[in-house]
Each structure stands twice: as structure tokens, then as C-alpha cells.
Design an enzyme around this catalytic site. Structure first.
Site, PDB file in Angstrom:
ATOM      1  N   SER A  11       0.846  -1.197   0.000  1.00 49.34           N
ATOM      2  CA  SER A  11       0.000   0.000   0.000  1.00 49.34           C
ATOM      3  C   SER A  11       0.879   1.243   0.000  1.00 49.34           C
ATOM      4  O   SER A  11       1.997   1.223   0.544  1.00 49.34           O
ATOM      5  CB  SER A  11      -0.904   0.024   1.232  1.00 49.34           C
ATOM      6  N   TYR A  33      -2.007  -0.083  10.151  1.00 48.53           N
ATOM      7  CA  TYR A  33      -2.073  -0.448   8.737  1.00 48.53           C
ATOM      8  C   TYR A  33      -0.807  -0.047   7.972  1.00 48.53           C
ATOM      9  O   TYR A  33      -0.174  -0.885   7.326  1.00 48.53           O
ATOM     10  CB  TYR A  33      -3.310   0.179   8.092  1.00 48.53           C
TER      11      TYR A  33
END
Length: 256
Positions: A148, A162
């Protein structure tokens, strides 16, 4: 399809393949000629998605819960009983957890790190024998990990576990790329920015939130399904045969 990008005769596994980015990639692989196994913890979702994508080619359901070691081992054993080699592994299954800094729970860290990092390592570990059988000097096996831009940028959105989990996945991928290259296994990372998914639905369905989010992206829009599929096909095909250890943002310039 140009032969440089054909996946005809190859076998792929896409974890988290029933929706979002995983489904985009699975569909692209099916359309490129691969036999694609999709994995998710919901057996019905697996069956339904495999049936849907089978209208385009060969797609098969392989339900498994990757949130624990037993589930990963079961996946490895089940796949090994059905195929002799695995040409392409896409580790897409992942999760997030959002909460204010002062109340962010340890449980959030544990869940996110487990699925986004530990389970990816476990899947590669369990499926390594099948990947080794597939890889050759001419056509290496491929591991494509879905990272990501959150693992590259400092844009956290209160999802404190995250971004660090994706940064850890990026580094794990680089370590494995260096180690496995001599075994004819390439390891690369796709680092997406905004794409339609369950994880981003709360933004997409809020007009003001969507406008504010899009304003942060130099291209002024979210990514499209075909763009994600095309990048994954490139990494899985002849186009990606000489690439390993790469972390590739696909984010409309957000990481700039």
C-alpha cells in the site's frame, strides 16, 4: 492478447480474491488465460465469485481462513492435493483497523499485523514447494504481494497499524526477493493508492469525503479496475520476468 502478456497454461492463487483488488486481479488473470484459484474465508463468496469469473475462463474456489497458522497450513495442503506446481501467488488478503490514537487497542495491532504480514509470510512458506516446481530460469514463478502507499507515505487516517504493517510487508518482500531469486522465484509488491473496495467504501459513498480524498491525488481520481489488473498481469507475465524486489506504487501520483 499479445504473447508478452499471456498467462495461458499458468496456474495462479489469489488470496482475498472475492472482492476489491483481489477480484480485479483474479479476473484479469482469468482473462489472460490462467487457471485461477481464489481464496477467502467465506466459502459461499468463493463459490459465487468463482462461478462468476468462470464465464470468462477457468476460475476455482478454494476457501480458507488465513488469519491463523492452521488455516494457512490447510490451504497449502489442499492446494498441493489439486495441483503439482504454482506459477503465480498473489497475497492480497488483508485488513485494517481505525481508532483514535488515545484509544487505539492492542487488538487492532495484533489483527492487522497477523493478516497483513505474518499470514503472507506463512502462505509463501507453505506454498514454496509448489512455487519451486514452477520456476525456471526462462520463466520464474511469481509472488506478488499487495502492499500500500500507506507503507510509503505518512498519511495514516488513524489506522495506526495499517501503514506500518504494509511497510513491513514491503521490506519482507525485498528480503525474500533476494533470497528466492536463485530459486527462480520473483517477489514484487504492488502498492495501491485508492481503488474501489470494501475498505474504501465509506469514502466512496460520502460525496464530501470523496471530493476531499480525490483532492489529495495529483491525477484527481481513484484507480480503475482494469489498471490494477493490467499491472498484475505485467508482473505475472513475460513483461515481469526480469523484475524482482520492486515496490510499485499505483496511486495516481499520491506517493509523490
Amino acid at each position: 492478447m499479445h504473447p508478452y502478456f499471456s498467462l495461458q497454461g499458468r496456474t495462479a492463487l489469489v488470496t482475498g480474491g472475492t472482492r476489491g483488488i483481489g477480484k480485479m486481479i483474479a479476473q484479469g488473470f482469468v482473462e489472460a488465460g490462467a487457471t485461477v484459484y481464489i481464496c477467502a474465508r467465506d466459502p459461499q463468496a468463493c463459490t459465487d465469485t468463482a462461478a462468476e469469473l468462470s464465464a470468462l475462463g477457468d476460475c476455482r474456489a478454494l476457501p480458507a481462513n488465513l488469519a491463523n497458522e492452521a488455516g494457512i497450513q490447510a490451504l497449502g495442503a489442499q492446494l498441493a492435493s489439486q495441483i503439482e506446481r504454482l506459477d503465480i501467488l498473489v497475497n492480497n488478503a488483508g485488513t485494517t483497523w481505525g481508532a483514535p490514537l488515545e484509544s487505539y487497542p492492542a487488538q487492532g495491532w495484533e489483527k492487522v499485523l497477523q493478516l497483513n504480514v505474518t499470514s503472507v509470510f506463512g502462505c509463501i512458506q507453505q506454498l514454496l514447494p509448489l512455487l519451486r516446481k514452477a520456476g525456471t530460469a526462462e520463466t520464474p514463478a511469481r509472488v506478488i504481494n499487495i502492499g500500500s502507499v500507506a507503507g510509503i507515505s505518512s498519511f495514516g487516517e488513524q489506522a495506526y497499524a495499517y501503514g506500518p504493517s504494509k511497510a513491513a510487508l514491503h521490506q519482507l518482500s525485498r528480503i525474500l526477493a533476494r533470497e528466492l531469486v536463485s530459486q527462480h522465484i520473483n517477489v514484487n509488491v504492488i502498492a495501491p493508492g485508492r481503488f474501489p473496495s470494501k475498505m474504501t467504501r465509506h469514502i466512496a459513498e460520502d460525496e464530501q469525503a470523496l471530493a476531499a480524498d480525490t483532492a489529495q491525488i495529483p491525477m484527481g481520481r481513484w484507480g480503475r479496475e482494469a489498471e490494477m489488473a493490467a499491472l498484475a498481469i505485467s508482473l505475472a507475465s513475460t513483461a515481469g520476468a526480469y523484475m524482482t524486489g520492486a515496490i510499485i506504487p499505483i496511486d495516481g501520483g499520491f506517493s509523490l
